[in-house]
Each structure stands twice: as structure tokens, then as C-alpha cells.
Design an enzyme around this catalytic site. Structure first.
Site, mmCIF file in Angstrom:
data_model
loop_
_atom_site.group_PDB
_atom_site.id
_atom_site.type_symbol
_atom_site.label_atom_id
_atom_site.label_comp_id
_atom_site.label_asym_id
_atom_site.label_seq_id
_atom_site.Cartn_x
_atom_site.Cartn_y
_atom_site.Cartn_z
ATOM 1 N N LEU A 109 -10.241 -43.289 -35.231
ATOM 2 C CA LEU A 109 -11.007 -43.640 -36.311
ATOM 3 C C LEU A 109 -10.958 -42.284 -37.099
ATOM 4 O O LEU A 109 -11.073 -42.405 -38.600
ATOM 5 C CB LEU A 109 -12.202 -43.889 -36.006
ATOM 6 C CG LEU A 109 -12.319 -45.288 -35.224
ATOM 7 C CD1 LEU A 109 -13.886 -45.539 -34.614
ATOM 8 C CD2 LEU A 109 -12.006 -46.509 -35.879
ATOM 9 N N LYS A 126 -4.079 -61.303 -23.132
ATOM 10 C CA LYS A 126 -4.160 -61.898 -24.578
ATOM 11 C C LYS A 126 -2.810 -62.029 -25.081
ATOM 12 O O LYS A 126 -1.960 -61.310 -24.868
ATOM 13 C CB LYS A 126 -4.756 -60.704 -25.275
ATOM 14 C CG LYS A 126 -4.732 -60.967 -26.865
ATOM 15 C CD LYS A 126 -5.368 -59.826 -27.905
ATOM 16 C CE LYS A 126 -5.012 -60.190 -29.248
ATOM 17 N NZ LYS A 126 -5.391 -59.034 -30.292
ATOM 18 N N THR A 185 -11.598 -43.847 -26.990
ATOM 19 C CA THR A 185 -10.230 -44.361 -26.548
ATOM 20 C C THR A 185 -9.175 -43.365 -27.126
ATOM 21 O O THR A 185 -8.231 -42.970 -26.304
ATOM 22 C CB THR A 185 -10.114 -45.874 -27.164
ATOM 23 O OG1 THR A 185 -11.347 -46.373 -26.804
ATOM 24 C CG2 THR A 185 -8.857 -46.294 -26.777
ATOM 25 N N GLU A 188 -6.615 -58.250 -36.480
ATOM 26 C CA GLU A 188 -5.106 -58.030 -35.756
ATOM 27 C C GLU A 188 -5.072 -56.778 -34.986
ATOM 28 O O GLU A 188 -4.024 -56.399 -34.544
ATOM 29 C CB GLU A 188 -4.148 -57.850 -37.079
ATOM 30 C CG GLU A 188 -3.913 -59.121 -37.785
ATOM 31 C CD GLU A 188 -3.069 -60.545 -37.004
ATOM 32 O OE1 GLU A 188 -2.538 -60.078 -35.823
ATOM 33 O OE2 GLU A 188 -2.834 -61.448 -37.521
#
Ligand code: FAD
Length: 490
Positions: free
Chosen positions: A326, A77, A14, A335
Site C-alpha cells: 500500500l 480460487k 503482507t 481483481e
């Protein structure tokens, strides 16, 4: 101060594809962008819940919402439902909407607290459209009734979708394993990558999106890592996908268990599930069993174990390399802040882009902003763990007594003593978010701002019930989330 024209992105998860799509689409006339990814190594395969600013990125990239929803099997969402966090049996939603109406002196929760003191029983969330819509399973996109929302998306499909945008905008993709990172002996800057095939890729600037290992930023540049596991005890996750036979709810579920928590992320075609835990309190075998016992539907993948160390790279930008995703650090899946940080990182990089050569001032600006952003997220996530009344397991007893950042200790104390919340520079969450979570985690302010007493009793009752009525009407006008998705997909 060598000019920067050739950007090389290492990694195609991503992070890599967000960076590639953004740099090529928005700065493609000045830069040439190459991305290297390894099919053999693959991606982390999780990261499917987002927060509302993702829509700003999509606008910048000119993404068509219908196309995005179709190609990534995304759902809408409106927030996250936290279950069993403050106490077993508790449930609250951290919704993305605005609750009630604020005024110059303070936010709506002061009025709500006055109401509570006077015997009103309506929950805080009943004054927020997104909160009530989430509970009712409703959603619509309408200019008359704009909602603040994000998406749940299929991470693999999202990377492919962004790849399509990036390649159309001229990004060159290379497949292969990077075996060597070449640096300049004088400056320490990265000069090139060498693939297993022997191919050499030269660049002026490098974006490290290689995941946890940080192949460039850490293994080549030795930037260092701030370990935050003393604040955040969870260090492992197991992820599994299941089939679904019911309409998706428009919110993520986060359900606490005795050694961590579990997520449920609904997509159009499947459910993403995961168990986050601390190895000290739960072993991998027990965790897997717990996850498989808890999921709805039949597993369609095998459980996948992921270890992580909560924390961040000491410098997000070092020499001529920026780390995203990452590779730059990872706080916690709770969250859903990681994809957001990729986006803010790439936007900040583009705003500071060193076309005329890398300068220390630009590096410092980037890193200072990143540090404040990360510090605020650390506070917000730690809040969920430390503000608990659960003492039913060694894990939760540890959370109640563990060390927390001073900045968080102050925020909690301020809220307890005065009901006030003030945001720090770099806070990506709004006062509303802090208030919903603090109240949801059972932190009760001792007082509220007296601005709420300026209204007479009659005015106050009219004000509060008027707001609730408005919310109710708005929610009733929304479609069922599943039906709305079907309509959109045509
Ligand atoms: P990866 O997906 O690991 O991609 C790394 C890339 O680098 C791959 O393409 C790989 O092939 C390539 N690569 C690595 N080494 C080499 C090499 N030697 N040569 C060539 N290529 C190489 N974020 C959210 O926002 N919301 C969430 O709900 C969320 N949930 C999460 C849950 C868990 C358990 C975890 C661990 C993370 C979660 N995240 C979440 C974070 C999110 O998954 C990541 O931010 C996001 O997927 C980006 O990952 P990445 O691209 O940095 O790394």
C-alpha cells in the site's frame, strides 16, 4: 555508489513479510535483513484474495502447499464471479483457465463468436475447465488435470506464516514505532530509522512497507502521488468477517450495488466480506447497514472502515528506498492485484538489486516496468466500471460517462470493431481475461477473425462440441472443493 549490504524493511504486513521472506531466503548470503513493525499500529487487515502467479512466489520460497493451507486457512480460487455488473441480474466468471483452443491468428473467442452467429447457445465459459469447475464447486490438485488457480487466505495468518520463513532465514525482527526517518543532507538518501524507544537502526537500503501513509517514500522522501480517482470512483471500504456453515466455493464473489460493489472471500474457517463504495453516493452508516444486511452468517468482527485514494506513488523506487504494498499505491480491491504487485515488485527489486550501489539506470528500469504494470491494471479495473449498461443510480450513470484512459478507450473500441485483443507490455492479465470481462460487461464485437470460417460446418460443430465434452469430463473427475480441502488438511 556505496555498497548495499544492510536492508531495513519498515512495516510487517503482507508486503513487509513477503519482502523479508524473499530477500532473506533468496539473497540471504549477500544481505542482512532487519524488519521493524509496530504491534500498536497493526496492519490493514484485508487483502485475502490472490491471483495465480502467487504460486510462483511460493515455489521460489520453497513453500510446502499443505503447510501453507493449514497455517493460513486458505481455500482454492479458480476465478471471480461478477454479479449485477453489466445489468442487474447478470453474472459471469472471470476464470483463471484457458478457454477453448487458440490458433496463430486469434484466440478461441473468434470461434465462439462464429458459433453464436450460427445459433450455438453455449456460454463462453462452457469451454473452460476452471470456469465450469468453479460453478460446480469442484477442485483437485492433480498432475494429469492441472488447473490454473490462486488462493483465498487469512491475511494475518499469512503474514505470520511468512514471518516464520523469514526468521528461519535470518531476518531480525524489531517491534516498535518508527518515530523518525533520518536522511543524508548531501544525497537525500535514507540513512537510519529511530524508534519511539530511542533505538536507532542504520541501513544501506530501505523498503517502505508502512501501508497507505508511506512513512519513508512519501513522508521522508516526498515522492508524490498520482491520484486516479477520476477513473475509479470508489474511495471507501467496510470489511467484516462472518462465520460459515457450508463448504467454501472455489471463487471470489464480487457483487455490484448501486454505489460500488461487495466482496465475499471464503476461507476454511470464516468468510471475508466487504463493501466497496464511493462516499459521494453512499454514506458510511448506510454502507454499514447495507453490508450487514447482505452478509451470510453471523458477524464475528465489527465492521472496519478503510479509506483509500486510488492511484500510485510517482516513483516506486526513489533514492535508496523501494515502496511495496500500500505504500507504493493502491488501485482498487477489484481483481485482487495488490498482493501480486508486492510479489512482482520484490522480484524486480531482487533482479535489479544494487549490491554495488544504487544507480539511476536501475531505478529507471524498476519504475518504468512498474508504471506499465500499473497502467495495464488501471485499464483492466476501470473496464469493469465504465463498460456497464446500468443506469439505475447516479453512481452508475457517472461511471458510464466518466473519463477513462486513452489506452482503455482504444482496447474497447478495437474489441467492439474487430473482436481483437492485444496485450500491452506489462499486462498481467491474459487475452482470455480481457475477453471474459469484455463479454461479461456486455461489449459485443461486430465481427470475428475469419480464421474461424476456415473449418467446414461439420468440422466446426465437431470441434466445438469436442471441446465442451472434454471440459465436462475433466470437471466430473474433480473432487468437491470442500472435500478436497478436508483431505488435504488430513
Ligand atoms: P499494512 O497491512 O497496512 O501494513 C503496514 C505495516 O507497517 C504494519 O505492520 C504496521 O504496523 C507498519 N507500520 C506503519 N507505520 C509504522 C510506524 N510508524 N512504525 C512501525 N511500523 C509501522 N490485495 C489483494 O491482493 N487482494 C485483495 O483481495 C485485496 N483486498 C483489499 C481490500 C481493501 C479494502 C484494501 C484497502 C486493500 C486490499 N488489498 C487486496 C490490498 C492488500 O490489503 C495489501 O496489498 C496488503 O495487505 C499489503 O498491505 P501492506 O503490508 O502494504 O500494509
Amino acid at each position: 555508489m556505496d555498497k548495499v549490504q544492510r536492508v531495513v524493511i519498515a512495516g510487517g504486513g503482507t508486503a513487509g513479510w513477503i519482502a523479508a521472506a524473499s530477500l532473506s531466503r533468496l539473497l540471504g548470503k549477500s544481505l542482512s535483513v532487519t524488519l521493524v513493525e509496530s504491534d500498536d499500529i497493526g496492519t490493514v487487515g484485508v487483502g485475502e484474495a490472490t491471483i495465480p502467479p502467487i504460486r510462483t512466489l511460493h515455489k521460489l520460497l520453497g513453500i510446502n502447499e499443505k503447510e501453507f493451507l493449514q497455517q493460513t486457512n486458505a481455500t482454492f480460487k479458480l476465478g471471480i464471479q461478477f454479479e449485477d455488473w453489466g445489468q442487474i441480474g447478470d453474472s459471469y466468471i472471470h476464470s483463471f483457465g484457458i478457454t477453448g483452443k487458440e490458433c496463430w491468428a486469434g484466440e478461441f473467442h473468434h470461434f465462439w463468436l462464429r458459433g453464436q452467429r450460427e445459433g450455438m447457445t453455449a456460454g463462453f465459459g462452457e469451454y473452460c475447465v476452471e470456469h465450469e469447475a468453479a460453478l460446480a464447486g469442484r477442485f483437485s490438485l492433480s498432475p494429469q488435470q492441472p488447473l490454473n488457480f490462486a488462493y483465498h487466505l487469512d491475511a494475518g495468518k499469512y503474514a505470520l506464516f511468512l514471518r516464520g520463513i523469514a526468521e528461519k532465514a535470518g531476518v531480525k525482527r524489531l517491534e516498535g514505532k518508527i518515530n523518525h526517518v533520518g536522511t543524508c543532507p548531501q544525497t537525500g538518501h535514507i540513512t537510519h530509522l529511530i524508534l519511539q524507544s530511542g533505538e536507532r537502526i542504520d541501513g544501506d537500503f530501505f523498503v517502505d512497507c508502512t501501508g497507505f501513509k508511506g512513512l519513508l517514500i512519501e513522508q521522508a522522501l516526498h515522492t508524490g502521488y498520482d491520484d486516479w480517482s477520476h477513473y475509479l470512483p470508489c474511495d471507501s471500504a467496510l470489511a467484516v468477517q462472518t462465520d460459515v456453515h457450508k463448504d467454501p466455493q472455489p471463487y471470489t464473489r464480487s457483487i455490484a450495488h448501486d454505489a460500488g460493489w461487495r466482496w465475499q472471500i471464503p476461507l476454511q474457517h470464516r468468510m471475508g466480506n466487504g463493501l466497496v463504495y464511493c462516499q459521494r453516493y453512499l454514506d458510511d452508516q448506510q454502507a454499514e447497514q447495507r453490508l450487514l444486511d447482505a452478509v451470510d452468517g453471523q458477524p464475528i468482527t465489527s465492521p472496519r472502515l478503510i479509506r483509500f485514494k486510488p492511484g500510485k506513488r510517482r516513483k516506486g523506487w526513489h533514492k535508496n528506498c523501494v515502496a511495496l504494498g500500500l505504500a507504493s499505491g493502491f488501485i482498487e480491491p477489484l481483481e485482487s492485484t495488490s498482493i501480486h504487485l508486492i510479489m512482482t515488485g520484490v522480484v524486480r527489486l531482487m533482479r535489479l538489486f544494487p549490491f554495488e550501489g544504487v544507480t539511476q539506470a536501475a531505478i529507471d528500469e524498476y519504475n518504468n516496468k512498474l508504471d506499465s504494470e500499473m497502467a495495464c491494471i488501471l485499464d483492466f479495473i476501470t473496464l469493469h466500471y465504465c463498460a456497464t449498461e446500468r443506469d439505475d443510480s447516479p453512481f452508475w450513470r457517472h461511471c458510464q460517462s466518466m473519463e477513462i484512459p486513452d489506452s482503455l478507450r482504444h482496447k474497447i473500441q478495437l474489441f467492439k470493431d474487430t473482436g481483437r485483443v492485444f496485450l500491452d507490455d506489462g499486462d498481467i492479465f491474459r487475452v482470455d481475461s480481457w475477453t471474459q470481462v469484455m463479454l461479461g460487461q456486455r461489449i459485443k464485437p461486430r465481427q470475428y477473425h475469419r480464421i474461424a470460417n476456415e473449418m467446414s460446418d461439420t468440422e466446426f460443430e465437431g470441434f466445438m462440441s469436442g471441446l465442451r465434452q472434454q471440459v465436462k469430463h475433466k470437471v466430473e473427475s474433480l473432487a468437491k472443493h470442500g472435500e478436497f480441502l478436508n483431505q488435504l488438511r488430513g
